[in-house]
Design a protein around this motif. Structure first.
Motif: not given
Length: 549
Positions: A442-443, A508-513, A530-541
């Motif tokens: 999507a991005l 953005i609105r349809g696929e990522l809500r 802006r869209f709801p996002f749960a980071p991947s477990k391997t993401s380095q914040q």
């Protein structure tokens, strides 16, 4: 939900119609039994009434005989008269026919002597004493069997129940029955309730009605209730009934007779109540079918019909449910087909748009390359290198399918593909974040569209323009800011009608809500995603310094 309601409605309608037919079948059989039993009941009541009328006729005949022979009718003459009636063989229930004279208490001793002389054995008026003004001792009672012999001389007026009937008979001048009593003849073990019917003798020159003291005497008959009713009700042809007889109301204390046959258990209540007049007294007959009563039909056909109806209703409801599900499946298939066609059309339009954008990119790269080229060979060499880089980036994106992609790499690859390697007027600023395949695709599509617009019309179409892309985690949302300075600013109302803009909004609105906002403030054009996002477990914040590419 609606298909279940429809199946329930079908089941209810079919069951209601079928059960009503089964109920009508059952009711018709019961009505036929009820009408037939009513005819049997009428026959039973008619038998009792006819026997009572026959017994009353015997009393009236006996009164006529006494009127002719006189109150002092000889014992032998009265015996021959009653013997000729053959009571024992033809009139079950009646114990005999007798005569009771009305005397004063002072005449009891003389009457006892007279009775002793008549019968040749000691006979007294009894009980010895009474408080009543008159006495009505029995002077004749035939046939003179062992049971009736003990009743001679009995003062019936001394008993309250008998006295009430005697007074009523004297006042009316007609036959009157007493309430149930124990007859004085009941000397064996087979004791029953009995009753008596009194018919007054008319005084000389009178109409036959008056006080008991003015009545010469009474012709009477004692009856055993059980014998009389059994003879009336259960003579041939035998009636299939059970009978309970009550003197007055249907109360347990008033029960004077109950037949031996018992009602069958279960089944509809066919009992009938009838009242008959017994010489001025009301008896209630409660008649119910006995075990010998044969039903015209059986409940099994109605029960089988009801069971078949329920099975048929269940089958119809199941078929309705299956058909509804089949129609629902067809409708779902049609919807899926329409959605697939729409997606196919969307993909074709997207591919067409991407091809056009790729051609625009190639033309832009050609113009930029030509602007800086010093010769044709230099142009061909630079242009070929850019096309190869563009093809390599596209191949890398297609091969990775944007699965677990770094957001920074995703941006860098797409911007490099659009802008080329020698365009350094953009900046990427944000932490290391990995996105899944859905977000990456999507991005990637969104960045491609926005970057292409920036290259064609926006900041990077102007040599003095600049671009900054920043992203950060904002609570449970991912926030991306696209900031352009320089170049032409879009007309936002008109821009929203383009295919690229609609494609971005739908993605953005349809696929990522999520949401996308475009603003123009002076020389700055910004796009906020802006869209709801749960980071991947391997993401380095972790923060990564902004880089200029």
């Amino acid at each position: 939900m609606r298909k279940r309601i429809l199946s329930v409605v079908v089941f209810s309608l079919a069951a209601a119609i079928g059960l009503s037919l089964a109920g009508q079948l059952w009711m018709s059989r019961e009505d036929a039994d009820r009408r037939r039993f009513a005819r049997i009941t009428n026959d039973a009541v008619g038998r009792v009434s006819s026997r009572l009328e026959l017994h009353l006729s015997l009393l009236y005949a006996a009164r006529s005989f006494v009127a002719v022979a006189g109150p002092e009718v000889p014992v032998e003459a009265f015996r021959r008269y009653v013997g000729g009636l053959d009571l024992a063989e033809r009139f079950d229930g009646i114990q005999g026919i007798g005569l009771a004279l009305t005397i004063r208490p002072t005449e009891a001793a003389a009457l006892g002597e007279d009775l002793t002389a008549r019968y040749g054995r000691p006979v007294k008026v009894w009980p010895p004493a009474t408080d009543e003004a008159v006495r009505t001792p029995i002077v004749l009672l035939e046939p003179q069997d062992e049971r009736n012999r003990v009743a001679l001389g009995f003062d019936m007026y001394s008993d309250a129940t008998r006295r009430q009937a005697i007074d009523a008979a004297a006042e009316s001048g007609g036959a009157v029955a007493s309430a149930p009593v124990r007859l004085v003849q009941e000397i064996d073990e087979n004791r029953q309730f009995g009753f008596l019917i009194y018919l007054p003798l008319a005084p000389a020159g009178a109409a036959g009605a008056g006080p008991v003291g003015e009545t010469p005497g009474f012709v009477y008959a004692p009856f055993r209730i059980g014998d009389m009713l059994s003879a009336a009700l259960f003579d041939q042809p035998l009636l299939p009934i059970h009978v309970e007889v009550f003197d007055g109301t249907a109360a347990p204390d008033n029960l004077i007779f109950a037949s031996a046959d018992t009602p069958p258990p279960g089944g509809p209540d066919l009992s009938v109540e009838r009242r008959i007049d017994v010489a001025g007294r009301s008896w209630l007959l409660k008649i119910t079918p006995s075990e010998r009563f044969e039903r015209l039909g059986s409940n099994y056909p109605a029960a089988l019909l009801a069971a078949f109806v329920l099975f048929l209703a269940s089958t119809l409801a199941l078929l309705t449910l299956v058909q509804a599900r089949r129609l629902e499946a067809v409708a779902a298939l049609n919807r899926e087909s329409e959605r697939s066609l729409a997606q196919k059309d969307m993909h074709l339009r997207e591919m067409n748009h991407r091809i056009k954008n790729s051609i625009a990119r190639m033309l832009s790269i050609a113009r930029q390359t030509a602007r800086r080229a010093t010769s044709l060979d230099d142009f061909v060499e630079s242009y070929s290198a850019r096309l190869q880089a563009m093809a390599a980036a596209q191949e890398m994106l297609a091969r990775s399918q944007w699965s677990e992609a770094e957001l920074r790499d995703l941006l860098a690859t797409e911007l490099a593909q659009v802008f080329g390697d020698d365009h350094g007027d953009y900046r990427l600023d944000g932490p290391a974040i990995k996105v899944d395949e859905t977000v990456a695709q999507a991005l990637g599509l969104t960045f491609h569209e926005i970057a292409t617009n920036a290259m064609k019309y926006g900041a990077l179409s102007d040599p003095a323009g600049s671009l900054t892309v920043a992203w950060r985690q904002d609570g449970s949302d991912l926030l991306i800011d696209w900031l352009e300075t320089g170049g032409d600013k879009p007309d936002l109302p008109a821009a929203k009608s383009g295919f690229g803009t609609r494609l971005i909004d739908m993605t953005i609105r349809g696929e990522l809500r999520g949401s996308i906002e475009r603003t123009v403030e002076g020389d700055l054009f910004s796009i906020r995603i802006r869209f709801p996002f749960a980071p991947s477990k391997t993401s380095q914040q972790r923060a990564v310094p902004g880089s200029r590419l």
